[in-house]
Design a protein around this motif. Structure first.
Motif, short mmCIF file in Angstrom:
data_model
loop_
_atom_site.label_atom_id
_atom_site.label_comp_id
_atom_site.label_asym_id
_atom_site.label_seq_id
_atom_site.Cartn_x
_atom_site.Cartn_y
_atom_site.Cartn_z
N PRO A 1 0.85 -1.19 0.00
CA PRO A 1 0.00 0.00 0.00
C PRO A 1 0.89 1.25 0.00
N ALA A 2 0.47 2.28 -0.72
CA ALA A 2 1.23 3.54 -0.74
C ALA A 2 1.46 4.05 0.68
N LYS A 3 0.47 3.84 1.56
CA LYS A 3 0.56 4.42 2.90
C LYS A 3 1.75 3.90 3.70
N LEU B 1 4.69 3.44 2.68
CA LEU B 1 5.85 4.25 2.32
C LEU B 1 5.63 5.72 2.64
N VAL B 2 4.41 6.19 2.51
CA VAL B 2 4.13 7.59 2.86
C VAL B 2 4.37 7.81 4.35
N THR C 1 6.45 6.33 6.17
CA THR C 1 7.90 6.34 6.35
C THR C 1 8.50 7.69 5.92
N ALA C 2 8.00 8.25 4.83
CA ALA C 2 8.45 9.58 4.41
C ALA C 2 8.09 10.63 5.47
N TYR D 1 10.77 10.53 8.21
CA TYR D 1 12.10 11.08 7.90
C TYR D 1 12.05 12.58 7.63
N PHE E 1 0.30 15.36 9.32
CA PHE E 1 -0.07 14.97 7.95
C PHE E 1 -1.33 14.10 8.00
N TYR F 1 -3.24 11.55 5.87
CA TYR F 1 -3.07 10.75 4.66
C TYR F 1 -4.32 10.76 3.77
N VAL G 1 -3.41 13.27 0.41
CA VAL G 1 -2.90 12.57 -0.77
C VAL G 1 -3.95 12.65 -1.87
N THR H 1 -0.83 16.54 -1.88
CA THR H 1 0.39 16.09 -2.54
C THR H 1 0.09 14.81 -3.30
N ILE I 1 -0.11 -0.76 -4.68
CA ILE I 1 -1.36 -1.46 -4.98
C ILE I 1 -2.43 -0.51 -5.50
N GLU I 2 -2.48 0.70 -4.98
CA GLU I 2 -3.50 1.65 -5.41
C GLU I 2 -3.39 1.96 -6.92
#
Lengths: 299, 299
Positions: free
Chosen positions: A269-271, A273-274, A276-277, A280, A286, A288, A292, B268, B293-294
């Motif tokens: 899922p994109a989430k 990695l998002v 994780t961003a 950092y 934020f 989600y 997004v 974003t 996956i999205e």
């Protein structure tokens, strides 16, 4: 906005092309559902099918696949290297977008009931849908496999969640449940000493006292002559990727070893990695689902 | 399939709740348009509104918002930390789905003409819609701000694209244009010395020799008494967020200053943050379109 739910049913057939093609045809036949992938494994004699769909479509396609499998796979003749207990072995539902775990649990129960009502296959609910603690873990539920199930079902604590205490003669018994998406995440080290990767895996995985939602082993990548910590991240919201990554970094440091890269295998899922961003970049507040843009365009 | 165009008008009011609520009401009143987000910023005294809609609806809502702002925001009384030249400061149109940049340029010109015809507010076209190279960059267009505009408009090269060489007495002048998606990204520093944020902004932004696809200024967040590098990342594929973030980190270090957080304002694309996660986790060979996956669900 349409809910998106993933379903990854596992079928006990990985050799007979006609049956595999039949499963694929059924997978493609339901409106509101997209077939993302199917992976037949000859040695396991098993096929993993990956589907996404809305809440209605995903229930329909799951039932139709189980029905097809019950009519075309005979467990009394099944051989293969992977533990299994049914023609359809396991049916997990996974929340991907705008769907909650609670909704996936409800869906798993509705599909389980329909399978039992219409096909007379008994069902164990597992993972988040489990009715008792000893039914959460699939390995424990499946222990005894197809051949041992008639005896196991007679044990006090192993009555099926749906159906009588007897297996379907050819389709066996099926586990249905809800779980979080799983991210296959491997971290590569600048060492050819696999014992270091094994020690780090032991430090991070839940089973040996590490993070509850991490499963992991240490292994060698022979072609690159480096050691790897190979993991399944089974709940990226409760255990974000970055936390495991940074833990591996500081555990490796005690051996004078560095991380040289990582791998995400298959889908994520994109989430995951998002999130994780966000860590950092130290992003404050934020949201989600709101921020997004793709979340507003899908569906 | 309907075209989807994003519009992100910026209004010079971030404190007066009645006016902010009025903008939100207008934003919700047009058919074919979805209000995705609105972010009032007290310290900037500015509200960023994010809308998506089809090609007809997005033009109508943009005009109605500019009209409301011209009737309810008085630039002669405006104070705030962000550069501004109009009650509606800037109106960008962004192609999101099944719409081309050329279509967004056409839309920007149609809306600009209507604003000038009906509200008598002069317009600069900017970014992809610009009529001259020195009008591409919003910072150059806006230089002089509201207070300096009457003089600037007398300069040979600064005639508005629509309207006479004089500002609207209370609504000022507005920039309208078409552009690619951008990420509004602010980095907060553990200092109350705004000159440090200004020096760092100068180091990272393209206009003063930094990264070509970064625009940025240093400003104070008065409510928190900290300095901030406030940026627009205008091409996150050519200039990933992490690169700017790490550059700010090492530039701040020379002043003994640390990053204490960041903000992503408004929307974003997921990819801007996934790219950043890839960097920090050192992921090898990640394929965004295949592995997220999205991406298999859209369209």
């Amino acid at each position: 906005m349409a809910k998106i739910i993933e379903c990854i049913p596992n079928f006990s057939e990985g050799r007979n092309e006609e049956v595999i093609n039949g499963l694929v045809e059924v997978a493609k036949s339901v409106a509101g559902v997209t077939l993302l992938d199917y992976s037949p494994d000859e040695s396991h004699n098993r096929t993993v099918v990956t589907l996404v769909g809305d809440d209605k479509g995903i229930q329909e396609v799951a039932f139709q696949l189980v029905k097809y499998a019950s009519e075309n796979i005979d467990m009394t003749k099944h051989e293969g290297g992977h533990p299994r207990m049914g023609a359809t072995d396991v049916v997990p539902f996974v929340p991907i977008k705008d769907a909650t775990m609670e909704e996936c649990i409800e869906i798993s129960k509705a599909v389980a009931k329909r399978i039992n009502d219409e096909l007379d296959i008994p069902i164990f609910l597992y993972e988040e849908s489990a009715s008792a603690p000893q039914r959460v873990n699939l390995a424990k539920v499946r222990k005894g496999q197809f051949e041992g199930m008639p005896e196991k079902l007679k044990e006090e604590e192993w009555a099926p969640d749906y159906g009588e205490r007897k297996i379907h003669p050819t389709a066996g018994i099926t586990a249905v449940g809800a779980r979080m998406p799983l991210v296959a995440f491997n971290v590569n080290l600048d060492t050819d000493d696999v014992t270091i990767a094994k020690k780090i895996a032991k430090a991070v995985r839940g089973s040996s006292g590490g993070y509850k939602y991490c499963k992991g082993i240490g292994l060698m990548l022979d072609d690159r002559n480096i050691a790897q910590v190979s993991m399944n991240m089974v709940n990226f919201e409760k255990l974000p990727l970055y936390r495991t990554f940074e833990t591996i970094r500081f555990e490796a440091a005690r051996y004078g070893v560095n991380i040289i890269g990582s791998e995400v295998i298959g889908l994520t899922p994109a989430k995951a990695l998002v999130d994780t961003a966000e860590y950092y970049l130290q992003i404050e507040d934020f949201d989600y689902s709101k921020q997004v843009i793709e979340n507003h365009i899908i569906g």
